[in-house]
Design a protein around this motif. Structure first.
Motif, mmCIF file in Angstrom:
data_model
loop_
_atom_site.group_PDB
_atom_site.id
_atom_site.type_symbol
_atom_site.label_atom_id
_atom_site.label_comp_id
_atom_site.label_asym_id
_atom_site.label_seq_id
_atom_site.Cartn_x
_atom_site.Cartn_y
_atom_site.Cartn_z
ATOM 1 N N ALA A 266 0.870 -1.175 0.000
ATOM 2 C CA ALA A 266 0.000 0.000 0.000
ATOM 3 C C ALA A 266 0.902 1.217 0.000
ATOM 4 C CB ALA A 266 -0.938 0.013 1.202
ATOM 5 N N ALA A 267 0.325 2.374 -0.281
ATOM 6 C CA ALA A 267 1.123 3.609 -0.280
ATOM 7 C C ALA A 267 0.212 4.797 -0.048
ATOM 8 C CB ALA A 267 1.878 3.772 -1.604
ATOM 9 N N SER A 268 0.785 5.851 0.494
ATOM 10 C CA SER A 268 0.059 7.111 0.630
ATOM 11 C C SER A 268 0.110 7.865 -0.695
ATOM 12 C CB SER A 268 0.680 7.984 1.723
ATOM 13 O OG SER A 268 0.641 7.345 2.971
ATOM 14 N N GLN A 269 -0.939 8.635 -0.967
ATOM 15 C CA GLN A 269 -0.916 9.479 -2.157
ATOM 16 C C GLN A 269 0.212 10.494 -2.037
ATOM 17 O OE1 GLN A 269 -4.621 11.299 -3.230
ATOM 18 N NE2 GLN A 269 -5.698 9.355 -3.468
ATOM 19 N N VAL A 290 -3.307 -3.004 -1.887
ATOM 20 C CA VAL A 290 -4.473 -2.768 -1.041
ATOM 21 C C VAL A 290 -4.514 -1.289 -0.674
ATOM 22 C CG1 VAL A 290 -3.244 -3.308 1.108
ATOM 23 C CG2 VAL A 290 -5.731 -3.623 0.994
ATOM 24 N N GLN A 291 -5.685 -0.809 -0.389
ATOM 25 C CA GLN A 291 -5.877 0.582 0.026
ATOM 26 C C GLN A 291 -6.125 0.603 1.529
ATOM 27 O OE1 GLN A 291 -8.437 2.922 -2.552
ATOM 28 N NE2 GLN A 291 -9.449 3.818 -0.777
ATOM 29 N N PHE A 292 -5.217 1.220 2.282
ATOM 30 C CA PHE A 292 -5.414 1.261 3.739
ATOM 31 C C PHE A 292 -6.632 2.103 4.081
ATOM 32 C CE2 PHE A 292 -2.026 4.487 2.902
ATOM 33 C CZ PHE A 292 -2.702 5.629 3.292
ATOM 34 N N GLY A 293 -7.172 1.865 5.291
ATOM 35 C CA GLY A 293 -8.394 2.540 5.701
ATOM 36 C C GLY A 293 -8.155 3.961 6.171
ATOM 37 N N PRO A 294 -9.237 4.687 6.505
ATOM 38 C CA PRO A 294 -9.105 6.055 7.024
ATOM 39 C C PRO A 294 -8.199 6.083 8.253
ATOM 40 C CG PRO A 294 -11.405 5.504 6.578
ATOM 41 C CD PRO A 294 -10.642 4.228 6.450
ATOM 42 N N VAL A 295 -7.385 7.122 8.346
ATOM 43 C CA VAL A 295 -6.441 7.242 9.452
ATOM 44 C C VAL A 295 -7.052 8.137 10.524
ATOM 45 C CG1 VAL A 295 -4.104 7.894 10.138
ATOM 46 C CG2 VAL A 295 -4.525 6.942 7.849
ATOM 47 N N ASP A 296 -7.316 7.564 11.685
ATOM 48 C CA ASP A 296 -7.965 8.278 12.774
ATOM 49 C C ASP A 296 -7.161 9.519 13.153
ATOM 50 O OD1 ASP A 296 -9.613 8.949 14.860
ATOM 51 O OD2 ASP A 296 -8.933 7.370 16.218
ATOM 52 N N GLY A 297 -7.802 10.678 13.097
ATOM 53 C CA GLY A 297 -7.152 11.923 13.488
ATOM 54 C C GLY A 297 -6.285 12.548 12.412
ATOM 55 N N PRO A 306 -5.100 1.071 -5.474
ATOM 56 C CA PRO A 306 -4.311 -0.154 -5.703
ATOM 57 C C PRO A 306 -3.873 -0.335 -7.154
ATOM 58 C CG PRO A 306 -6.161 -0.623 -4.248
ATOM 59 C CD PRO A 306 -6.341 0.782 -4.733
ATOM 60 N N GLN A 307 -4.707 0.098 -8.099
ATOM 61 C CA GLN A 307 -4.332 -0.112 -9.500
ATOM 62 C C GLN A 307 -3.076 0.664 -9.871
ATOM 63 O OE1 GLN A 307 -7.294 1.035 -8.425
ATOM 64 N NE2 GLN A 307 -8.019 2.810 -9.640
ATOM 65 N N ASP A 308 -2.802 1.777 -9.193
ATOM 66 C CA ASP A 308 -1.582 2.528 -9.484
ATOM 67 C C ASP A 308 -0.345 1.748 -9.031
ATOM 68 O OD1 ASP A 308 -3.333 4.430 -10.342
ATOM 69 O OD2 ASP A 308 -2.882 5.909 -8.789
ATOM 70 N N ILE A 309 -0.469 1.076 -7.888
ATOM 71 C CA ILE A 309 0.635 0.254 -7.385
ATOM 72 C C ILE A 309 0.868 -0.932 -8.308
ATOM 73 C CG2 ILE A 309 1.366 -1.218 -5.463
ATOM 74 C CD1 ILE A 309 -0.249 0.677 -3.621
ATOM 75 N N LEU A 310 -0.222 -1.557 -8.772
ATOM 76 C CA LEU A 310 -0.092 -2.713 -9.652
ATOM 77 C C LEU A 310 0.507 -2.320 -11.002
ATOM 78 C CD1 LEU A 310 -3.426 -4.588 -8.858
ATOM 79 C CD2 LEU A 310 -1.123 -5.080 -8.004
ATOM 80 N N ALA A 311 0.261 -1.098 -11.436
ATOM 81 C CA ALA A 311 0.865 -0.637 -12.686
ATOM 82 C C ALA A 311 2.383 -0.594 -12.561
ATOM 83 C CB ALA A 311 0.310 0.735 -13.060
#
Length: 380
Positions: A266-269, A290-297, A306-311
Motif C-alpha cells: 500500500a502507499a500514501s498518495q 491494497v488501500q489502507f483505511g481512514p487514518v484516525d485523526g 491499488p491499480q496505481d501500485i499494480l501498474a
C-alpha cells in the motif's frame, strides 16, 4: 536507554500504530485513552476559545506535551512530524540534544526537491548552545549543510559514534547496518542528554537487545487471520531510502532461499511509487495491492489506488496472473498472499498506515480467539 537508566521518559512519535493515543508513551507504556482524551479535549477547547486555528497535527503535538507535563516526565523523546524547521514539535523551548538521523528524499513537495534543501529544513530543529547529533553515514552534502547552519547559529555538531565499551558488548552481526547506525545516533544522544551522576552503562545492553520496534522488520504470526503457519515480515518502508534497506534485508535473508517473494503493498498518495516499489520487486514475484483505511485523526492522509501500485509492479516485470487488487480489504490481501505464497516468504510494506491496519486486524483476531477459545493463543 533513558527508561533503563531510571529516567521518567515520555515519547511522542507519529503516526500512531494501532490507536490514536499510542503515539504518546510514558515510561514505554502507551498513554491511557481516558488521559489522552482529557488532554486532547483541553487543547481543543483552548484552540477554540483563543481562536488559534491550530491544525490537527498541532493539536496532537499540544496534547502530547500536555500529557508530558501532567505525568511530570524528566526527559521527552520527540519525533518531528514533517521536516523540522516549521514543524509543530519545534515549538519546544528546552532541548537537551537534537538528533538528525539518515536523510533521504521524502515529502519533496513540502521540504524541497534536493537533499540540501531537505537537510536545511531538518537542521531547523537545532538551537544555539544545544549539541546536535548527526548520523555520520549521511552524505557529504548533508554534513556541509548541517555544519554550516551550526556555525551560523552557534552550536556544535557531534557525529554519531559506536566508540563505546557499551556498544563493544553488543554483537554487531545481529543488527542490520541501518539499525547499527540508528543505535549509534541514539547512544550518542543519550550520552549527551543523561546528566545523572550514576553510570547506567551496565543497564543499557539488555535494554537495547530487548528492543522491538513494531512495523520495522517485524516478524508476525498471521495464523489468526489466514491460518498460515509460517511467519511474515512487516515493514513500514515508504520512501526510497527505507525501501532500499528493506530490499537488502529481503534479498539477503528471504529471497536467497525461496527465490520468489509475495508482497502486500500500500502507499500514501503523493509518494514516488517508482522509488519505493521498483527496488523491492523482482520478475516472478507475486503482488497484491491494497488501500489502507481512514487514518484516525489524520484526515489529510489518503491512500494510493491499488491499480496505481499494480501498474508499477507490472512495469517491474510481474505477470498479470501474479497480481491481485484487494481493494480496501486488507484481510483479503493477506488471504490471497497466503494462498499464492504456498509457505514461501510474504512481506507487507509500503506504508506505516498499512502497518496500522495489519496490527489492528491481528489484535482483533486475538480478542475474538480469546473470547471463544480462552485457553488458546495465536501467538504461542
Amino acid at each position: 536507554m533513558l527508561h533503563a537508566s531510571g529516567v521518567r521518559t515520555g515519547r511522542f512519535t507519529s503516526p500512531h500504530l494501532i490507536d490514536r493515543w499510542d503515539c504518546v508513551t510514558i515510561d514505554q507504556q502507551p498513554a491511557q485513552e481516558s488521559a489522552f482524551q482529557q488532554a486532547e479535549d483541553l487543547m481543543m477547547r483552548r484552540n477554540e476559545s483563543e481562536a488559534i486555528g491550530a491544525s490537527k497535527f498541532e493539536l496532537l503535538t499540544a496534547t502530547a506535551f500536555e500529557l508530558f507535563a501532567r505525568e511530570k516526565i524528566e526527559m521527552g523523546v520527540v519525533e518531528v512530524g514533517l521536516g523540522g524547521r516549521l514543524d509543530a514539535t519545534n515549538a519546544m523551548q528546552h532541548k537537551a540534544v537534537t538528533v538528525i538521523s539518515k536523510i533521504g528524499l521524502d515529502h519533496q513537495s513540502f521540504l524541497g526537491d534536493t537533499i540540501e534543501r531537505i537537510t536545511r529544513e531538518k537542521a531547523g530543529i537545532m538551537r544555539p548552545g544545544v549539541p546536535c547529533v548527526l548520523d555520520r553515514s549521511n552524505s557529504p552534502a548533508v554534513h556541509r549543510v548541517v555544519e554550516d547552519y551550526a556555525r551560523e547559529i552557534g552550536t556544535d555538531v557531534v557525529l554519531s559514534s559506536t566508540d563505546s565499551a557499551f556498544l563493544d558488548d553488543l554483537p554487531q552481526k545481529d543488527y542490520e547496518p541501518h539499525q547499527w547506525q540508528n543505535l549509534a545516533c541514539a547512544y550518542t544522544a543519550f550520552h549527551l542528554a543523561y546528566t545523572k551522576s550514576e553510570s547506567p552503562l551496565h543497564r543499557l545492553a539488555a535494554a537495547v537487545q530487548d528492543m522491538q520496534w513494531p512495523g520495522r522488520l517485524q516478524t508476525l504470526d498471521i495464523r489468526g487471520i489466514t491460518g498460515r503457519q509460517e511467519p511474515v515480515l512487516l515493514d513500514g518502508a515508504h520512501n526510497a531510502q527505507s525501501a532500499e534497506v528493506l530490499r537488502r534485508y529481503v534479498d539477503g535473508r528471504l529471497r536467497k532461499e525461496a527465490g520468489k517473494v509475495t508482497w502486500i503493498l500500500a502507499a500514501s498518495q503523493g509518494k514516488e511509487l517508482d522509488d519505493v516499489i521498483k527496488p523491492l520487486i523482482h520478475p516472478g514475484d507475486c503482488v497484491t495491492a491494497v488501500q489502507f483505511g481512514p487514518v484516525d485523526g489524520m484526515p489529510w492522509v489518503q491512500a494510493t489506488p491499488p491499480q496505481d501500485i499494480l501498474a508499477v509492479a507490472a512495469a517491474s516485470g510481474v505477470a498479470d496472473g501474479q497480481m491481485h487488487n484487494s481493494g480496501a480489504d486488507t484481510s483479503d490481501a493477506m488471504r490471497w498472499a497466503t494462498a499464492v505464497a504456498a509457505g514461501g516468504p510474504i512481506v507487507i510494506a509500503g506504508s506505516l498506515y498499512l502497518v496500522s491496519d495489519v496490527l489492528r486486524l491481528l489484535r482483533d483476531a486475538e480478542q475474538v480467539q480469546a473470547r471463544y477459545w480462552p485457553n488458546k493463543s495465536t501467538h504461542p
